[in-house]
Design a protein around this motif. Structure first.
Motif, PDB file in Angstrom:
ATOM      1  N   VAL A  76       0.897  -1.149   0.000  1.00 20.22           N
ATOM      2  CA  VAL A  76       0.000   0.000   0.000  1.00 20.22           C
ATOM      3  C   VAL A  76       0.938   1.201   0.000  1.00 20.22           C
ATOM      4  O   VAL A  76       1.456   1.591   1.043  1.00 20.22           O
ATOM      5  N   PRO A  77       1.223   1.740  -1.195  1.00 22.05           N
ATOM      6  CA  PRO A  77       2.159   2.859  -1.281  1.00 22.05           C
ATOM      7  C   PRO A  77       1.649   4.081  -0.510  1.00 22.05           C
ATOM      8  O   PRO A  77       0.444   4.316  -0.409  1.00 22.05           O
ATOM      9  N   GLY A  78       2.595   4.857   0.007  1.00 19.94           N
ATOM     10  CA  GLY A  78       2.240   6.057   0.748  1.00 19.94           C
ATOM     11  C   GLY A  78       1.626   5.705   2.093  1.00 19.94           C
ATOM     12  O   GLY A  78       1.897   4.657   2.664  1.00 19.94           O
ATOM     13  N   MET A  79       0.791   6.584   2.570  1.00 22.57           N
ATOM     14  CA  MET A  79       0.170   6.404   3.881  1.00 22.57           C
ATOM     15  C   MET A  79      -1.284   6.866   3.804  1.00 22.57           C
ATOM     16  O   MET A  79      -1.654   7.904   4.350  1.00 22.57           O
ATOM     17  N   PRO A  80      -2.145   6.106   3.105  1.00 19.75           N
ATOM     18  CA  PRO A  80      -3.524   6.557   2.930  1.00 19.75           C
ATOM     19  C   PRO A  80      -4.307   6.588   4.239  1.00 19.75           C
ATOM     20  O   PRO A  80      -4.282   5.634   5.016  1.00 19.75           O
ATOM     21  N   ILE A  81      -4.993   7.688   4.445  1.00 17.41           N
ATOM     22  CA  ILE A  81      -5.810   7.832   5.652  1.00 17.41           C
ATOM     23  C   ILE A  81      -6.980   6.864   5.564  1.00 17.41           C
ATOM     24  O   ILE A  81      -7.634   6.748   4.536  1.00 17.41           O
ATOM     25  N   PHE A 126      -4.721  -6.139  -5.872  1.00 18.56           N
ATOM     26  CA  PHE A 126      -5.091  -7.291  -5.051  1.00 18.56           C
ATOM     27  C   PHE A 126      -6.411  -7.033  -4.341  1.00 18.56           C
ATOM     28  O   PHE A 126      -7.211  -7.935  -4.156  1.00 18.56           O
ATOM     29  N   ASN A 127      -6.631  -5.772  -3.916  1.00 20.46           N
ATOM     30  CA  ASN A 127      -7.863  -5.386  -3.239  1.00 20.46           C
ATOM     31  C   ASN A 127      -7.991  -3.867  -3.314  1.00 20.46           C
ATOM     32  O   ASN A 127      -6.987  -3.167  -3.437  1.00 20.46           O
ATOM     33  N   SER A 128      -9.224  -3.374  -3.250  1.00 19.20           N
ATOM     34  CA  SER A 128      -9.480  -1.936  -3.272  1.00 19.20           C
ATOM     35  C   SER A 128     -10.354  -1.567  -2.088  1.00 19.20           C
ATOM     36  O   SER A 128     -11.257  -2.319  -1.716  1.00 19.20           O
ATOM     37  N   TYR A 129     -10.107  -0.399  -1.538  1.00 23.63           N
ATOM     38  CA  TYR A 129     -10.889   0.121  -0.418  1.00 23.63           C
ATOM     39  C   TYR A 129     -11.347   1.525  -0.772  1.00 23.63           C
ATOM     40  O   TYR A 129     -10.590   2.314  -1.306  1.00 23.63           O
ATOM     41  N   SER A 130     -12.623   1.806  -0.492  1.00 26.45           N
ATOM     42  CA  SER A 130     -13.121   3.157  -0.768  1.00 26.45           C
ATOM     43  C   SER A 130     -13.868   3.718   0.417  1.00 26.45           C
ATOM     44  O   SER A 130     -14.091   3.107   1.377  1.00 26.45           O
ATOM     45  N   GLN A 146     -12.040  10.190   8.680  1.00 27.15           N
ATOM     46  CA  GLN A 146     -11.732  10.355   7.253  1.00 27.15           C
ATOM     47  C   GLN A 146     -11.209   9.041   6.677  1.00 27.15           C
ATOM     48  O   GLN A 146     -10.463   8.326   7.330  1.00 27.15           O
ATOM     49  N   ARG A 147     -11.614   8.729   5.453  1.00 23.43           N
ATOM     50  CA  ARG A 147     -11.166   7.514   4.786  1.00 23.43           C
ATOM     51  C   ARG A 147     -10.905   7.833   3.323  1.00 23.43           C
ATOM     52  O   ARG A 147     -11.827   8.136   2.581  1.00 23.43           O
ATOM     53  N   ASP A 148      -9.655   7.760   2.927  1.00 24.43           N
ATOM     54  CA  ASP A 148      -9.298   7.945   1.528  1.00 24.43           C
ATOM     55  C   ASP A 148      -9.341   6.595   0.816  1.00 24.43           C
ATOM     56  O   ASP A 148      -8.971   5.575   1.407  1.00 24.43           O
ATOM     57  N   PRO A 149      -9.787   6.558  -0.431  1.00 27.92           N
ATOM     58  CA  PRO A 149      -9.734   5.297  -1.174  1.00 27.92           C
ATOM     59  C   PRO A 149      -8.266   4.902  -1.402  1.00 27.92           C
ATOM     60  O   PRO A 149      -7.404   5.770  -1.562  1.00 27.92           O
ATOM     61  N   TYR A 150      -8.004   3.602  -1.370  1.00 31.10           N
ATOM     62  CA  TYR A 150      -6.653   3.122  -1.661  1.00 31.10           C
ATOM     63  C   TYR A 150      -6.708   1.706  -2.188  1.00 31.10           C
ATOM     64  O   TYR A 150      -7.724   1.023  -2.073  1.00 31.10           O
ATOM     65  N   LYS A 151      -5.607   1.305  -2.788  1.00 35.41           N
ATOM     66  CA  LYS A 151      -5.493  -0.043  -3.354  1.00 35.41           C
ATOM     67  C   LYS A 151      -4.358  -0.803  -2.681  1.00 35.41           C
ATOM     68  O   LYS A 151      -3.328  -0.218  -2.363  1.00 35.41           O
ATOM     69  N   VAL A 152      -4.577  -2.087  -2.493  1.00 35.90           N
ATOM     70  CA  VAL A 152      -3.518  -3.000  -2.074  1.00 35.90           C
ATOM     71  C   VAL A 152      -3.002  -3.628  -3.366  1.00 35.90           C
ATOM     72  O   VAL A 152      -3.775  -4.202  -4.139  1.00 35.90           O
TER      73      VAL A 152
END
Length: 160
Positions: free
Chosen positions: A120-125, A156-160, A138-144
């Motif tokens: 998970v690149p960076g540090m998504p909130i 591999f997985n996505s979160y929104s 707060q929840r930023d969308p991010y991808k694994v």
């Protein structure tokens, strides 16, 4: 009128009770995930790394932590810098970079793809370790990302 249980002979009653107790004692063992050892390299002063490790521990991982930063280990393990984050981990031969949810690590270990690991690149909130009260929900969308040994990537997985 008495119940039929009161007419049950004592030996049969003990057998029935023992069967129920034996069955119920096996349930927690079946429900609890098996503990998995994981090594984590991080900066000794990074709070979100500590919170990610707590997330892992709450999900059945046993972490050994090396507080010497993670840049050199990330490089040594072959994780491309462009997928970097604040901590790097190694579990059963897979590299884990950044705030990867424990459920995705467990899925990786179950499926056993021929890959370098997850990132998970960076540090998504909103990702594990970056999701405490200080972020106010707060929840930023991010991808694994599943990082292949040749450096190619797939989601591999996505979160929104």
């Amino acid at each position: 009128m008495s119940s039929s249980a009161s007419y049950m002979n004592p030996q049969r009653r003990r057998l029935l009770l023992g069967t129920v107790l034996l069955g119920s004692s096996a349930l927690p063992a079946l429900a609890a995930p098996q503990s998995v050892a994981i090594q984590v390299w991080k900066d000794p002063n990074c709070g979100c790394c500590k919170d990610w490790i707590v997330h892992l521990q709450q999900n059945g991982f046993t972490a050994s932590v090396i507080d010497q930063g993670n840049g050199a280990m990330r490089s040594r393990l072959g994780m491309p810098q462009k997928h970097g984050s604040c901590h790097t981990a190694l579990v059963q031969g897979y590299v884990i970079e950044g705030h990867v949810p424990a459920a995705d690590i467990r899925r990786l270990l179950k499926e056993k793809p021929k890959a370098l690991g997850l990132a998970v690149p960076g540090m998504p909130i909103g990702s594990p370790g970056m999701d405490g009260p200080v972020y106010g929900g707060q929840r930023d969308p991010y991808k694994v990302l599943l990082i292949q040994k040749d450096g190619s990537v797939e989601v591999f997985n996505s979160y929104s």
